[in-house]
Design a protein around this motif. Structure first.
Motif, PDB file in Angstrom:
ATOM      1  N   ALA A  74       0.886  -1.247   0.101  1.00 37.28           N
ATOM      2  CA  ALA A  74      -0.095   0.079  -0.025  1.00 37.28           C
ATOM      3  C   ALA A  74       0.816   1.502   0.007  1.00 37.28           C
ATOM      4  CB  ALA A  74      -0.858   0.051   1.286  1.00 37.28           C
ATOM      5  N   GLU A  75       1.785   1.366   0.755  1.00 39.69           N
ATOM      6  CA  GLU A  75       2.639   2.212   0.833  1.00 39.69           C
ATOM      7  C   GLU A  75       3.669   2.702  -0.495  1.00 39.69           C
ATOM      8  OE1 GLU A  75       5.572   1.481   3.975  1.00 39.69           O
ATOM      9  OE2 GLU A  75       3.990   2.415   5.473  1.00 39.69           O
ATOM     10  N   SER A  76       3.870   1.229  -1.099  1.00 38.50           N
ATOM     11  CA  SER A  76       4.576   1.567  -2.280  1.00 38.50           C
ATOM     12  C   SER A  76       3.583   1.980  -3.483  1.00 38.50           C
ATOM     13  CB  SER A  76       4.993   0.360  -2.668  1.00 38.50           C
ATOM     14  OG  SER A  76       5.670   0.170  -4.173  1.00 38.50           O
ATOM     15  N   ALA A  77       2.422   1.694  -3.586  1.00 35.89           N
ATOM     16  CA  ALA A  77       1.474   2.294  -4.589  1.00 35.89           C
ATOM     17  C   ALA A  77       1.098   3.577  -4.210  1.00 35.89           C
ATOM     18  CB  ALA A  77       0.065   1.441  -4.473  1.00 35.89           C
ATOM     19  N   GLN A  78       1.038   4.192  -2.777  1.00 34.10           N
ATOM     20  CA  GLN A  78       0.770   5.553  -2.744  1.00 34.10           C
ATOM     21  C   GLN A  78       1.852   6.306  -3.074  1.00 34.10           C
ATOM     22  OE1 GLN A  78      -0.045   5.976   1.519  1.00 34.10           O
ATOM     23  NE2 GLN A  78      -0.509   8.393   1.235  1.00 34.10           N
ATOM     24  N   ALA A  79       3.174   5.823  -2.883  1.00 32.65           N
ATOM     25  CA  ALA A  79       4.417   6.667  -3.320  1.00 32.65           C
ATOM     26  C   ALA A  79       4.501   7.097  -4.831  1.00 32.65           C
ATOM     27  CB  ALA A  79       5.523   5.920  -2.818  1.00 32.65           C
ATOM     28  N   ARG A  80       4.003   5.805  -5.639  1.00 35.00           N
ATOM     29  CA  ARG A  80       4.024   5.912  -6.972  1.00 35.00           C
ATOM     30  C   ARG A  80       3.109   7.054  -7.448  1.00 35.00           C
ATOM     31  NH1 ARG A  80       4.741   0.170  -6.848  1.00 35.00           N
ATOM     32  NH2 ARG A  80       2.496  -0.078  -7.060  1.00 35.00           N
ATOM     33  N   ARG A  81       1.897   6.683  -6.998  1.00 34.69           N
ATOM     34  CA  ARG A  81       0.733   7.724  -7.196  1.00 34.69           C
ATOM     35  C   ARG A  81       1.214   9.067  -6.812  1.00 34.69           C
ATOM     36  NH1 ARG A  81      -2.740   3.705  -5.053  1.00 34.69           N
ATOM     37  NH2 ARG A  81      -2.572   4.979  -2.883  1.00 34.69           N
ATOM     38  N   LEU A  82       2.094   9.203  -5.826  1.00 35.45           N
ATOM     39  CA  LEU A  82       2.338  10.732  -5.275  1.00 35.45           C
ATOM     40  C   LEU A  82       3.463  11.258  -6.255  1.00 35.45           C
ATOM     41  CD1 LEU A  82       2.400  12.824  -3.233  1.00 35.45           C
ATOM     42  CD2 LEU A  82       3.801  11.700  -1.857  1.00 35.45           C
ATOM     43  N   LEU A  83       4.168  10.536  -6.814  1.00 32.34           N
ATOM     44  CA  LEU A  83       5.166  10.472  -7.772  1.00 32.34           C
ATOM     45  C   LEU A  83       4.718  11.150  -8.846  1.00 32.34           C
ATOM     46  CD1 LEU A  83       8.349  10.948  -8.550  1.00 32.34           C
ATOM     47  CD2 LEU A  83       8.444   8.744  -9.056  1.00 32.34           C
TER      48      LEU A  83
END
Length: 386
Positions: A74-83
């Motif tokens: 979940a954190e990795s997906a959130q980081a990609r969306r934020l990037l």
């Protein structure tokens, strides 16, 4: 046209890039901080279901490991969306920064564009105009006031030179007329004067004619250079050339010069009738005076944009470097141009000044076989210049 050239100017581009870089750097720094804070992992324990006494310890550990993997995904997906969102925001911010920078640059440079446009429209004939910029006492108003002071000094200088040209026309011609009258009185006495006195009077009269011719040339040159003429009309260069050749007919016949006028075409030019007649007359005089006996003169005109006049003559072989200086006052070549011809060295200088005052130019070229080729070209916007 002046405003569009200013809008593409280097200063405007520098301001635009400067403002855009500042906005873009600020936005990039903000997005960088957001991504840094978002990348910091949450170290707080994840609340889970407390296993009961009957739950096997291995099953509990497996459950905890599965929850940790889900949280990492979940954190990795959130980081990609934020990037991705940050990159899109950065692109939008770049476009907005350029637009905002351009608007600010235009706003900052607007007073300078106004000053430049107003200064460009001020000519030698309306030096009494002023910028009269109002507003706060800043660098822009200081620049406008400095230009106004410069225009005031130029106006005073031009006015003084025009007054001198007008006063000299009267003050210098009066003594010449007085000396001529005294010579006439001395020669008109009842008793015939001695031959020496008659010869001296003739030489003095010749010298007075030379001084009068020189004075006339200087006054015309001053008049043209300061734009002090307002007799604007449509002048046919071809007709003026025919009149100039007819007026010099006796001199042309005396030297047995062949005149070629087959190249005369209708060539209307907007300007001063008197000054353009003087321009053509000086070129014809120069072609006759500095030609060789039995030589040739070719006069041609062309209409349209640009209009032109060509006067070509035979004569001695000249050097191009020296010929290019003939358009300046008191420049003559060789003994033939400084001796008995009585020239003042102002003829071609007047031609160059009259051509420039009418939006044109004079080009002088030495002919390889000897003689001179003079070409006067009037620009397409000669009417406005005249």
């Amino acid at each position: 046209m002046g405003r569009s050239r200013l809008a593409r100017g280097t200063v405007g581009r520098r301001f635009t890039l400067l403002y855009a870089a500042i906005f873009l750097a600020s936005g990039a720094a903000l997005l960088l901080l957001v991504n840094v804070f978002a990348a910091v992992k949450n170290t707080e324990p994840v609340p889970g279901q407390v296993p009961s006494a009957q739950t096997d310890l291995a099953a509990a550990q497996q459950q905890i490991h599965r929850l940790q993997e889900q949280l990492a995904q979940a954190e990795s997906a959130q980081a990609r969306r934020l990037l991705v969102g940050s990159l899109v925001a950065l692109a939008v911010l770049a476009a907005a920064s350029l637009l905002a920078g351009r608007l600010l640059a235009v706003r900052v440079l607007r007073p300078l564009r106004t000053i430049t446009a107003a200064t460009r429209n001020i000519t030698a004939d309306d030096l009494d105009r002023r910028l009269a910029v109002t507003g706060p006492e800043d660098e822009v108003k200081d620049l406008a006031d400095t230009i106004d002071d410069l225009l005031a000094r130029l106006e005073a200088s031009f006015a003084a030179q025009r007054r001198f040209a007008a006063d000299a026309s009267h003050e210098l011609r009066t003594p010449l007329a007085t000396m001529r009258a005294r010579l006439d009185v001395a020669l008109a006495k009842p008793q015939p004067p001695p031959p020496q006195t008659v010869a001296l009077a003739q030489r003095l009269r010749t010298d007075l004619d030379t001084v009068d011719h020189l004075l006339d040339g200087l006054l015309i040159l001053a008049r043209v250079q300061h734009g002090a003429f307002g007799d604007g009309a449509t002048v046919r260069l071809d007709q003026v050339a025919e009149q100039a050749l007819a007026a010099r007919g006796p001199d042309i016949a005396a030297r047995e010069l062949a005149v070629d006028t087959t190249g005369l075409r209708p060539a209307p030019v907007e300007g001063s009738q008197a000054l353009l007649s003087r321009l053509v007359g000086n070129l014809v005089d120069n072609a006759v005076a500095h030609n060789r006996d039995g030589g040739r003169i070719r006069v041609a005109t062309s209409g349209g944009d640009p209009a032109g006049l060509v006067v070509e003559s035979d004569g001695p072989v000249l050097e191009q470097a020296q010929v290019e200086q003939l358009g300046r006052p008191f420049r003559r070549l060789g003994a033939a141009r400084t001796g008995s011809g009585g020239g003042s060295g102002l003829g071609l200088a007047i031609v160059a000044a009259v051509a420039q005052a009418h939006g044109g130019s004079l080009e002088l070229r030495a002919r390889p076989e000897g003689g001179l080729l003079a070409t006067v070209t009037f620009a397409a916007d000669r009417g406005g210049a005249a």
